[in-house]
Design an enzyme around this catalytic site. Sequence first.
Site, PDB file in Angstrom:
ATOM      1  N   LYS A   1     -59.039  29.104 144.717  1.00 37.41           N
ATOM      2  CA  LYS A   1     -58.838  27.786 144.115  1.00 37.41           C
ATOM      3  C   LYS A   1     -60.173  27.319 143.556  1.00 37.41           C
ATOM      4  CE  LYS A   1     -57.092  23.129 145.226  1.00 37.41           C
ATOM      5  NZ  LYS A   1     -56.477  22.264 146.244  1.00 37.41           N
TER       6      LYS A   1
ATOM      7  N   SER B   1     -51.609  19.634 149.991  1.00 35.87           N
ATOM      8  CA  SER B   1     -51.860  20.459 148.800  1.00 35.87           C
ATOM      9  C   SER B   1     -51.763  21.965 148.967  1.00 35.87           C
ATOM     10  CB  SER B   1     -53.241  20.131 148.238  1.00 35.87           C
ATOM     11  OG  SER B   1     -53.138  18.985 147.441  1.00 35.87           O
TER      12      SER B   1
ATOM     13  N   SER C   1     -52.056  19.848 145.202  1.00 33.80           N
ATOM     14  CA  SER C   1     -52.965  20.154 144.129  1.00 33.80           C
ATOM     15  C   SER C   1     -53.234  21.647 143.926  1.00 33.80           C
ATOM     16  CB  SER C   1     -54.305  19.457 144.396  1.00 33.80           C
ATOM     17  OG  SER C   1     -54.917  19.992 145.556  1.00 33.80           O
TER      18      SER C   1
END
Length: 503
Positions: free
Chosen positions: A83, A182, A158
């Site tokens: 990420k 998330s 997210s």
Amino acid sequence: MSLHDRSLHELTIAEQLQALAAKKFSSEELTLHYLARIEKYDAQLNSYITITPELAIEAARAADAARATGTAGALAGIPLAQKDIFCTLGVRTSCASKMLDNFISPYNATVVEKFNAAGAVCLGKTNMDEFAMGSSNESSFYGPVKNPWNTDCVPGGSSGGSAAAVAAQLCAAATGTDTGGSIRQPAALCGITGLKPTYGRVSRYGMIAFASSLDQGGPMARSAEDCALLMNVMAGFDERDSTSVQRAVPDYTSVLNNSLEGLRIGLPKEYFNSGTDSGLTPEIERAVQTSIKELENLGATIKEISLPHTELAVPCYYVIAPAECSSNLSRFDGVRYGYRCTDPKDLFDLYSRSRDEGFGEEVKRRILVGTYALSAGFVDAYYRKAQQVRRLIQQDFVAAFNEVDVIAGPTTPSPAFKLGEKSSDPVTMYLEDIYTIAVNLAGLPAISLPTGFADNKPVGLQLIGNYFAEDKLLNVGHRFQQVTDWHRRTPALHKSGTGVRAA
Ligand code: GLN
């Protein structure tokens, strides 16, 4: 099906490790295979912000060489994605913000260092909501990510880029971070397995801070077993993170097959209320109930419990998280690194214009709300009150874990929604996290497992564990995945614009 009959990307990490050890293919071949898939399919998904093919091939060759000399690490040669919130030395680390679009990290996050030391290959950095603020991946400076099951829909957020990339098999697994859901919410919406560890279990060093008392990194993969393999590498004390916990890391794979005989599962009555105005889709409630029956068949016993402060979790979080974010994001000032406006008139103009031009709308909203909640005259009414409510929420869980081993429920109230559907109404978007947020406020671990479909889109079962019970959650997840095949379902991908089905 034997390994020979399946494409490389269809194999789990556990299977890829076996095949690499048996020299069925090399890490270089595996890495090139994933890079070719990214090239072919990512244009329509937008799951990566940065792809690093040269570095990936170099790491793959190093892993092959280590294997040949018997010095291979635990994940040697496995192609992963990070990420874009994790700092990666020499590679852009943008947090999906214009503010950090030009930021090349001068150091590695501890998690990235640990994966490198284990021999894993990094294919690139995945898309996300800007500074991890969001539930749909629509706040990214690099554009939204599409859900591989239905490209009109969001992947969740997210960590939406990581979830979409894993679901579309554009990496073997990926990292995510979870401040209010998330990891789990995008895992649910994309039909993959995602684990949010206990606060302090995985180092936050080099993970760009959103709300420091809630943030936690964790694995997003295609099975609980693969999450266990990743956790073996990710977890552990780090002296560079003051809230990381000094506690031995178990071998998470060693307990995967433990019996579930006598496991006590609690079902919070506040989580099963479709038909009220809770927004829980009846199809999701049914899918979750069916999965609980599977767990009963495996020997678990079920008990209704109550988490009475559940409805306070979203408002409590939306005071605490913005308050912490307003403080954390003050470091982006246009001076030290990141975006700087052109031709500032004076220092104040430099600060204010750099921040105005560098941050997106949702990030600014959070900074404003957080600054307000912390300001003199309001701090008692908002921030302190929220801290008290946070304690009540945590105590609900402590009481529940006196009666049960694991708490089960839906991960999200509804399946993946359409792009644009909730973006104009922040509160509707915030309610997406109604079942995930309390877990962060309490600092507990939780996992989302694929458990069926609603409206042809994946549904997640959430299991919440007591502190440091990641091993138990992975054990229950693995046993569940031995008797179900939801986690093996994969979306049919199309080459952008051509309608060609994935190989
Ligand atoms: N959706 C939540 C938010 O926008 C949680 C985000 C997260 O876990 N990083 O704050």
